[in-house]
Design a protein around this motif. Structure first.
Motif, mmCIF file in Angstrom:
data_model
loop_
_atom_site.group_PDB
_atom_site.id
_atom_site.type_symbol
_atom_site.label_atom_id
_atom_site.label_comp_id
_atom_site.label_asym_id
_atom_site.label_seq_id
_atom_site.Cartn_x
_atom_site.Cartn_y
_atom_site.Cartn_z
ATOM 1 N N VAL A 258 106.938 44.410 174.898
ATOM 2 C CA VAL A 258 106.547 44.978 176.195
ATOM 3 C C VAL A 258 107.757 45.563 176.908
ATOM 4 C CG1 VAL A 258 105.694 44.384 178.484
ATOM 5 C CG2 VAL A 258 104.523 43.509 176.459
ATOM 6 N N ILE A 259 108.863 44.814 176.891
ATOM 7 C CA ILE A 259 110.080 45.338 177.538
ATOM 8 C C ILE A 259 110.551 46.605 176.843
ATOM 9 C CG2 ILE A 259 112.508 44.846 178.007
ATOM 10 C CD1 ILE A 259 111.752 41.928 178.383
ATOM 11 N N GLY A 260 110.524 46.609 175.497
ATOM 12 C CA GLY A 260 110.946 47.799 174.767
ATOM 13 C C GLY A 260 110.053 48.988 175.050
ATOM 14 N N ALA A 261 108.723 48.761 175.044
ATOM 15 C CA ALA A 261 107.805 49.862 175.328
ATOM 16 C C ALA A 261 108.001 50.395 176.737
ATOM 17 C CB ALA A 261 106.361 49.385 175.133
ATOM 18 N N ALA A 262 108.188 49.477 177.694
ATOM 19 C CA ALA A 262 108.427 49.919 179.077
ATOM 20 C C ALA A 262 109.723 50.712 179.172
ATOM 21 C CB ALA A 262 108.462 48.706 180.007
ATOM 22 N N SER A 263 110.750 50.260 178.430
ATOM 23 C CA SER A 263 112.028 50.981 178.450
ATOM 24 C C SER A 263 111.877 52.378 177.864
ATOM 25 C CB SER A 263 113.082 50.185 177.665
ATOM 26 O OG SER A 263 113.261 48.904 178.227
ATOM 27 N N ASP B 120 114.908 62.874 170.875
ATOM 28 C CA ASP B 120 115.993 62.197 170.158
ATOM 29 C C ASP B 120 116.373 60.890 170.857
ATOM 30 O OD1 ASP B 120 116.019 64.197 168.298
ATOM 31 O OD2 ASP B 120 117.743 65.257 169.184
ATOM 32 N N SER B 121 116.491 60.936 172.174
ATOM 33 C CA SER B 121 116.851 59.719 172.916
ATOM 34 C C SER B 121 115.754 58.656 172.797
ATOM 35 C CB SER B 121 117.089 60.074 174.391
ATOM 36 O OG SER B 121 118.142 60.995 174.525
ATOM 37 N N VAL B 122 114.484 59.128 172.884
ATOM 38 C CA VAL B 122 113.368 58.173 172.789
ATOM 39 C C VAL B 122 113.336 57.527 171.413
ATOM 40 C CG1 VAL B 122 110.856 58.001 172.756
ATOM 41 C CG2 VAL B 122 111.993 59.254 174.590
ATOM 42 N N TRP B 123 113.513 58.322 170.362
ATOM 43 C CA TRP B 123 113.500 57.757 169.019
ATOM 44 C C TRP B 123 114.667 56.805 168.804
ATOM 45 C CZ3 TRP B 123 109.742 57.175 165.853
ATOM 46 C CH2 TRP B 123 108.665 58.065 165.850
ATOM 47 N N LYS B 124 115.828 57.146 169.311
ATOM 48 C CA LYS B 124 116.964 56.225 169.192
ATOM 49 C C LYS B 124 116.672 54.902 169.903
ATOM 50 C CE LYS B 124 120.544 59.778 168.753
ATOM 51 N NZ LYS B 124 121.724 60.401 169.390
ATOM 52 N N LEU B 125 116.100 55.007 171.110
ATOM 53 C CA LEU B 125 115.751 53.786 171.834
ATOM 54 C C LEU B 125 114.653 53.014 171.106
ATOM 55 C CD1 LEU B 125 116.111 51.988 174.285
ATOM 56 C CD2 LEU B 125 114.447 53.404 175.512
ATOM 57 N N PHE B 126 113.718 53.749 170.489
ATOM 58 C CA PHE B 126 112.645 53.092 169.745
ATOM 59 C C PHE B 126 113.215 52.238 168.616
ATOM 60 C CE2 PHE B 126 109.853 53.184 166.016
ATOM 61 C CZ PHE B 126 108.734 52.544 166.529
ATOM 62 N N TRP B 127 114.144 52.788 167.859
ATOM 63 C CA TRP B 127 114.727 52.011 166.762
ATOM 64 C C TRP B 127 115.595 50.881 167.287
ATOM 65 C CZ3 TRP B 127 112.322 52.229 162.550
ATOM 66 C CH2 TRP B 127 111.727 53.402 162.111
ATOM 67 N N VAL B 128 116.219 51.095 168.438
ATOM 68 C CA VAL B 128 116.959 49.984 169.052
ATOM 69 C C VAL B 128 116.001 48.854 169.426
ATOM 70 C CG1 VAL B 128 118.306 49.305 171.079
ATOM 71 C CG2 VAL B 128 118.869 51.407 169.863
ATOM 72 N N VAL B 129 114.851 49.246 169.995
ATOM 73 C CA VAL B 129 113.861 48.231 170.366
ATOM 74 C C VAL B 129 113.347 47.496 169.129
ATOM 75 C CG1 VAL B 129 111.535 47.910 171.300
ATOM 76 C CG2 VAL B 129 113.177 49.356 172.510
ATOM 77 N N ILE C 164 109.107 54.210 177.686
ATOM 78 C CA ILE C 164 108.324 55.040 178.603
ATOM 79 C C ILE C 164 109.168 55.449 179.802
ATOM 80 C CG2 ILE C 164 106.345 55.035 180.153
ATOM 81 C CD1 ILE C 164 104.951 53.182 178.170
ATOM 82 N N ALA C 165 109.959 54.495 180.320
ATOM 83 C CA ALA C 165 110.805 54.807 181.487
ATOM 84 C C ALA C 165 111.849 55.858 181.123
ATOM 85 C CB ALA C 165 111.471 53.534 181.999
ATOM 86 N N LEU C 166 112.474 55.700 179.922
ATOM 87 C CA LEU C 166 113.478 56.675 179.509
ATOM 88 C C LEU C 166 112.866 58.059 179.355
ATOM 89 C CD1 LEU C 166 116.331 57.374 178.490
ATOM 90 C CD2 LEU C 166 115.570 56.720 176.192
ATOM 91 N N ILE D 256 112.149 59.412 182.817
ATOM 92 C CA ILE D 256 113.364 59.793 183.554
ATOM 93 C C ILE D 256 113.957 61.075 182.996
ATOM 94 C CG2 ILE D 256 115.743 59.103 184.016
ATOM 95 C CD1 ILE D 256 114.733 56.209 184.166
ATOM 96 N N GLN D 257 114.058 61.163 181.680
ATOM 97 C CA GLN D 257 114.647 62.366 181.099
ATOM 98 C C GLN D 257 113.750 63.589 181.304
ATOM 99 O OE1 GLN D 257 115.916 61.815 177.061
ATOM 100 N NE2 GLN D 257 117.793 60.791 177.729
ATOM 101 N N THR D 258 112.431 63.373 181.245
ATOM 102 C CA THR D 258 111.528 64.498 181.515
ATOM 103 C C THR D 258 111.677 64.961 182.957
ATOM 104 O OG1 THR D 258 109.961 63.672 179.870
ATOM 105 C CG2 THR D 258 109.130 65.242 181.499
ATOM 106 N N GLY D 259 111.820 64.006 183.878
ATOM 107 C CA GLY D 259 112.044 64.387 185.277
ATOM 108 C C GLY D 259 113.341 65.144 185.449
ATOM 109 N N ALA D 260 114.411 64.707 184.723
ATOM 110 C CA ALA D 260 115.689 65.413 184.813
ATOM 111 C C ALA D 260 115.552 66.844 184.269
ATOM 112 C CB ALA D 260 116.762 64.647 184.056
#
Length: 497
Positions: free
Chosen positions: A21-26, A152-161, A28-30, A33-37
């Protein structure tokens, strides 16, 4: 599934679920945030492109639109007039414009004008872009930035999770197993104590060992179970002590009564025999009555002797151990049986050399006599009885086999109880005290042995196992604690078949 395994799996599942849950929330949040940027960057890029076009006095796009100033690498710029693409290019890493495929350019026409930025898959190798469209005079300006960095950032975070969840799974399993094992140790000790007590023959109250004090803390769940278990054992021990006291009183009464009855019975028997022998002038019915009194006194004396023997064995008195020729005892018992019951076929099956065991000769002779008497008394005439001796398991097996009608299976568990008679299958013409097999069982146990019976119609076998090792027999004799239940109503089963 054991409680330990369920707890470990529950803890591991909880850890994995929380991590997921924490990983999925992270993730989605990332992405958000990046889409907003990127949306903010698109807004700035759109304003710059608008100002650049508005500075063109002709109001028409010039060739300089292909190289707008101030735009970042990867920025897509397209200009539509009357729904037709006039210019559509993307800036490379060096700020140089490069064209896009026609299909990608046509896909830009689907972007809503003056709306929030939206993501469109342009295909043709261009990929997914975040696009915004605004009106510039009679034309439409479309500006966008690639979504590849976000993905790319989301996939990197996904594998980190995924890595973190896997590590949490391993670490959680180890920690949960350690914590649960440590937490359940008191419960395991309580369960082990309960299993030990369950395996004990609860015939002695001093054999009940309860749960240790550290596992009886009433502030914990396991402690309350341990405390309740100890209280239960206390009640059982109290009941067993009361039973022991009651049985001891009964045994003492039986021993005292048996001892005291022998003298008056001997007197009755003696006077009856004397009267019968001197009664030449007495009426025949009186002589017959005297003979019956003498016969019944002999029978009652035998019963008293049996009761006294059982009482002494119950008290744990040591038997006299010596080398005994078991073969000779069998031959004597069989010869006596031949004389007492010639209508039965009695055979022996013994080794050619004498079989010597450590025991009490008189008591072992009584065992053989009781078993043979039991076989010939409760089987019809012509029944074959075989008495055998054979070595087995470091000792000797004494067997008494007959071809009678067998023993009712319902009576087998009660066969060695005292005063046990199976009236439905016994001969009504033969008296039975119900103590014969009880004496057999008590004497054999006093010798450290065991007695078993197997019976089917036409084949009944009593097997007495006696140890031959003197040390083992002596230890068994000294530790013998033969207990009997005298408190209940006598059952109606005897060594009867």
């Amino acid at each position: 599934m054991t409680l330990r395994r369920r707890l470990v799996l529950s803890i591991v599942a909880l850890v994995v679920a929380v991590s997921a849950v924490i990983g999925a929330a992270s993730i989605i949040a990332l992405a958000s945030i990046q889409t907003g940027a990127i949306d903010q960057q698109i807004t700035g890029a759109t304003h710059r492109a608008q100002r650049y076009l508005q500075q063109n006095q002709s109001g028409q796009p010039s060739i300089d639109l292909s190289r707008p100033s101030g735009q970042a690498a990867g920025t897509l710029t397209a200009y539509f007039v009357d729904g037709q693409v006039v210019i559509a290019n993307v800036l490379d890493d060096y700020g140089r414009p490069s064209g896009i495929a026609q299909s990608s350019a046509e896909a830009l026409g689907t972007v809503h004008v003056d709306a929030d930025p939206e993501t469109v898959d342009l295909g043709g190798g261009t990929g997914r872009y975040r696009l915004a469209a605004v009106n510039v005079g009679p034309a439409v300006l479309v500006v966008g930035l690639p979504m590849a960095p976000v993905y790319d950032s989301v996939w990197k975070l996904f594998w980190v999770v995924i890595s973190v969840v896997a590590a949490a799974l391993v670490a959680g399993s180890a920690v949960a197993a350690f914590v649960v094992r440590r937490s359940l140790r008191p419960l395991e000790r309580v369960a082990e104590t309960a299993s030990t007590v369950a395996r004990m023959p609860l015939d002695r109250s001093d054999a009940l060992d309860g749960v240790r004090v550290p596992d009886t803390d009433p502030r914990t769940e396991v402690g309350r179970v341990g405390s309740a278990f100890n209280r239960m054992l206390g009640h059982i021990a109290g009941a067993m002590q009361a039973r022991e006291r009651s049985e001891q009183k009964v045994r003492q009464f039986v021993a005292d009564a048996s001892h005291e009855l022998r003298t008056p019975l001997a007197s009755v028997r003696g006077y009856a025999e004397l009267t019968r022998r001197m009664g030449g002038d007495l009426p025949k019915d009186v002589v017959y009555a005297m003979s019956r009194i003498e016969s019944e006194s002999i029978r009652m004396t035998s019963m008293v002797e049996d009761l006294l023997l059982l009482a002494r064995l119950d008290e744990g008195r040591e038997i006299q151990l010596d080398e005994v020729d078991l073969t000779g005892l069998v031959l004597d018992a069989v010869n006596d049986a031949h004389a007492a019951s010639p209508e039965h076929v009695i055979e022996i099956d013994v080794p050619s050399s004498p079989v010597v065991v450590l025991g009490d000769a008189a008591r072992l002779h009584q065992v053989i006599v009781n078993l043979v008497t039991n076989a010939r008394t409760h089987t019809p005439e012509g029944t074959r009885i075989t008495v055998g001796i054979a070595p087995a398991d470091g000792g000797v097996d004494l067997t008494v086999r007959d071809t009678g009608q067998g023993i009712d299976p319902e009576f087998l568990p009660k066969l060695f109880e005292r005063f046990a008679r199976a009236d439905s299958s016994r001969s009504r013409t033969v008296g039975s005290t119900g103590l014969g097999l009880a004496i057999v069982d008590a004497v054999v146990q006093a010798h450290g042995g065991s007695v078993e019976v197997a019976s089917v119609p036409g084949d009944t076998v009593f097997t007495v196992h006696l140890p031959m090792d003197p040390a083992a027999a002596a230890a068994a004799a000294s530790a013998s604690d033969v207990s009997a239940d005298w408190s209940g109503t006598p059952a109606a089963v005897d060594a009867t078949h």
